[in-house]
Write a protein that holds these residues in place. Structure first.
Motif, PDB file in Angstrom:
ATOM      1  N   GLY A  46     -11.942   1.105  -6.419  1.00 36.50           N
ATOM      2  CA  GLY A  46     -11.056   0.066  -6.963  1.00 36.50           C
ATOM      3  C   GLY A  46     -10.661  -0.893  -5.854  1.00 36.50           C
ATOM      4  O   GLY A  46      -9.494  -1.181  -5.639  1.00 36.50           O
ATOM      5  N   GLY A  48     -10.890  -4.016  -5.641  1.00 38.14           N
ATOM      6  CA  GLY A  48     -10.169  -5.183  -6.150  1.00 38.14           C
ATOM      7  C   GLY A  48     -10.447  -6.448  -5.359  1.00 38.14           C
ATOM      8  O   GLY A  48     -11.595  -6.770  -5.027  1.00 38.14           O
ATOM      9  N   ARG A  51      -7.267  -6.649  -0.874  1.00 33.16           N
ATOM     10  CA  ARG A  51      -5.949  -6.620  -0.211  1.00 33.16           C
ATOM     11  C   ARG A  51      -5.961  -5.698   1.015  1.00 33.16           C
ATOM     12  O   ARG A  51      -5.473  -6.080   2.089  1.00 33.16           O
ATOM     13  CB  ARG A  51      -4.896  -6.136  -1.224  1.00 33.16           C
ATOM     14  N   MET A  72     -12.437  -9.413 -10.343  1.00 34.21           N
ATOM     15  CA  MET A  72     -11.668  -9.018  -9.139  1.00 34.21           C
ATOM     16  C   MET A  72     -12.566  -9.167  -7.900  1.00 34.21           C
ATOM     17  O   MET A  72     -12.142  -9.686  -6.858  1.00 34.21           O
ATOM     18  CB  MET A  72     -11.184  -7.562  -9.242  1.00 34.21           C
ATOM     19  N   GLY A  90     -19.183  -0.908 -10.768  1.00 31.38           N
ATOM     20  CA  GLY A  90     -19.364   0.242 -11.651  1.00 31.38           C
ATOM     21  C   GLY A  90     -18.091   1.041 -11.758  1.00 31.38           C
ATOM     22  O   GLY A  90     -17.058   0.673 -11.181  1.00 31.38           O
ATOM     23  N   PHE A  92     -15.725   3.912 -10.827  1.00 31.36           N
ATOM     24  CA  PHE A  92     -15.618   4.697  -9.585  1.00 31.36           C
ATOM     25  C   PHE A  92     -15.546   6.209  -9.821  1.00 31.36           C
ATOM     26  O   PHE A  92     -15.539   6.977  -8.878  1.00 31.36           O
ATOM     27  CB  PHE A  92     -14.484   4.202  -8.680  1.00 31.36           C
ATOM     28  N   TYR A 108      -2.494   2.563  -5.279  1.00 30.50           N
ATOM     29  CA  TYR A 108      -1.796   1.790  -6.300  1.00 30.50           C
ATOM     30  C   TYR A 108      -2.016   2.392  -7.699  1.00 30.50           C
ATOM     31  O   TYR A 108      -2.357   1.691  -8.634  1.00 30.50           O
ATOM     32  CB  TYR A 108      -2.266   0.319  -6.214  1.00 30.50           C
ATOM     33  N   THR A 110      -4.216   3.889  -9.187  1.00 32.80           N
ATOM     34  CA  THR A 110      -5.445   3.550  -9.918  1.00 32.80           C
ATOM     35  C   THR A 110      -6.185   4.788 -10.415  1.00 32.80           C
ATOM     36  O   THR A 110      -6.999   4.684 -11.338  1.00 32.80           O
ATOM     37  CB  THR A 110      -6.326   2.619  -9.053  1.00 32.80           C
ATOM     38  N   ALA A 113      -5.824   4.929 -14.015  1.00 32.86           N
ATOM     39  CA  ALA A 113      -6.584   4.000 -14.857  1.00 32.86           C
ATOM     40  C   ALA A 113      -7.696   4.743 -15.588  1.00 32.86           C
ATOM     41  O   ALA A 113      -8.189   4.265 -16.617  1.00 32.86           O
ATOM     42  CB  ALA A 113      -7.179   2.882 -14.007  1.00 32.86           C
TER      43      ALA A 113
HETATM   44  C1  LIG Z   1      -4.412  -2.079  -9.263  1.00 39.45           C
HETATM   45  S1  LIG Z   1      -5.938  -2.753  -8.725  1.00 39.45           S
HETATM   46  C2  LIG Z   1      -5.937  -2.239  -7.004  1.00 39.45           C
HETATM   47  C3  LIG Z   1      -6.796  -3.108  -6.124  1.00 39.45           C
HETATM   48  C4  LIG Z   1      -6.740  -2.753  -4.633  1.00 39.45           C
HETATM   49  N1  LIG Z   1      -7.123  -1.367  -4.414  1.00 39.45           N
HETATM   50  C5  LIG Z   1      -5.356  -2.987  -4.086  1.00 39.45           C
HETATM   51  O1  LIG Z   1      -4.699  -2.026  -3.701  1.00 39.45           O
HETATM   52  O2  LIG Z   1      -4.920  -4.132  -4.051  1.00 39.45           O
HETATM   53  C6  LIG Z   1      -7.083  -1.592  -9.451  1.00 39.45           C
HETATM   54  C7  LIG Z   1      -8.548  -1.946  -9.242  1.00 39.45           C
HETATM   55  O3  LIG Z   1      -9.337  -0.871  -9.739  1.00 39.45           O
HETATM   56  C8  LIG Z   1     -10.369  -1.384 -10.566  1.00 39.45           C
HETATM   57  N2  LIG Z   1     -10.668  -0.329 -11.566  1.00 39.45           N
HETATM   58  C9  LIG Z   1      -9.855   0.188 -12.503  1.00 39.45           C
HETATM   59  N3  LIG Z   1     -10.480   1.183 -13.169  1.00 39.45           N
HETATM   60  C10 LIG Z   1     -11.719   1.278 -12.631  1.00 39.45           C
HETATM   61  C11 LIG Z   1     -12.814   2.137 -12.851  1.00 39.45           C
HETATM   62  N4  LIG Z   1     -12.785   3.115 -13.771  1.00 39.45           N
HETATM   63  N5  LIG Z   1     -13.922   1.986 -12.086  1.00 39.45           N
HETATM   64  C12 LIG Z   1     -13.981   1.011 -11.148  1.00 39.45           C
HETATM   65  N6  LIG Z   1     -12.962   0.168 -10.872  1.00 39.45           N
HETATM   66  C13 LIG Z   1     -11.846   0.314 -11.605  1.00 39.45           C
HETATM   67  C14 LIG Z   1      -9.826  -2.667 -11.153  1.00 39.45           C
HETATM   68  O4  LIG Z   1     -10.866  -3.544 -11.523  1.00 39.45           O
HETATM   69  C15 LIG Z   1      -8.992  -3.193  -9.987  1.00 39.45           C
HETATM   70  O5  LIG Z   1      -9.752  -4.005  -9.134  1.00 39.45           O
END
Ligand SMILES: C[S@@+](CC[C@H](N)C(=O)[O-])C[C@H]1O[C@@H](n2cnc3c(N)ncnc32)[C@H](O)[C@@H]1O
Length: 246
Positions: A46, A48, A51, A72, A90, A92, A108, A110, A113
């Protein structure tokens, strides 16, 4: 295997994302991650808009990422140095990045998610697969707090400026350990934007068990990137898991 759309989050938020994390302790987080990487390669799940990945790469570390959102990643690519970080598009929980890593990072909240326990278990296994012997997997997440909800709903003010306000409305669904949230972004000129995100939440003990299943063991847990000790009152955690093989 994927039972959800890993590109959904970014589709709603990519153009606004950096503004929503402006007040985060990014410098401190990067410093802590660089210490944990100890000169080794870093894989961010993730990744993103970069950052954390961009400053980590600028410090001289080899950094790679996996992300489900082309939007992103496009923001990352547009930043200085963003075209030099290899990113696999893809999910993760199952996608592979080339090489092995000293540190795999998933920050964060994630991990939440991923929509089910099975997907989160797969994600721990995928992280472990990418680790070199002695490598570490770092997770940052909130601690579920059902008491913060009244009749299953809660509204929080995330930031409140003179011309910009960010709220979050959430509903809790304990039967399947999920929370549905919508961030509400209000600006004088831009009007209202709704940014939905769903979470399958888990307490740290469940994450520890997922780690064990993946051949990882909890090495340290802090409340935050300041290394504040983990206590009964902790509302978030930074958990560091290590491969068991050394
Ligand atoms: C909250 S953002 C965090 C971005 C970065 N890590 C940061 O701390 O600023 C979550 C990121 O995870 C990605 N994401 C969410 N679920 C995902 C998944 N199952 N597989 C891949 N990427 C995913 C989103 O597209 C997003 O870019």
């Amino acid at each position: 295997m994927t039972e959800h759309d890993p590109s959904a989050y970014g589709r709603h938020i990519a153009d606004l994302y950096d503004a929503t994390v402006r007040d985060f302790p990014t410098e401190l987080t990067v410093a802590r991650l660089a210490e944990l990487a100890d000169g080794g390669a870093v894989l961010e799940l993730g990744i993103g808009t970069g950052r954390l990945a961009l400053p980590l790469a600028a410090s001289g570390l080899r950094v790679a990422g996996i992300d489900g959102s082309p939007e992103m990643v496009a923001v990352l690519r547009a930043k200085p140095g963003g075209d030099r970080i290899p990113v696999v598009l893809g999910d993760f929980s199952e996608a592979s990045a080339e090489g092995s890593f000293a540190l795999v990072v998933l920050v964060y909240n994630t991990i939440f998610a991923l929509p089910s326990q099975a997907a989160q278990v797969r994600c721990f296994a995928n992280a472990a697969r990418h680790l070199a012997p002695g490598g570490r997997f770092v997770i940052e997440a909130w601690v579920p707090d059902p008491a913060a909800f009244t009749d299953g709903t809660a509204v929080r003010v995330l930031s409140a400026g003179a011309d910009e306000v960010l709220l979050e409305a959430a509903t809790l669904h304990p039967a399947d350990q999920t929370m549905r949230t919508t961030k509400i972004h209000l600006t004088e000129r831009g009007g209202v934007r709704l940014l939905p995100a769903n979470h399958r939440y888990a307490w740290p003990a469940e994450l520890d068990l997922m780690a064990e299943l993946a051949g990882l063991q909890l090495q340290q847990r802090w409340s935050d990137w300041d290394r504040t000790p983990w206590t009964d009152a902790s509302r978030s955690h930074v958990s560091i898991y290590r491969t068991i093989d050394d």
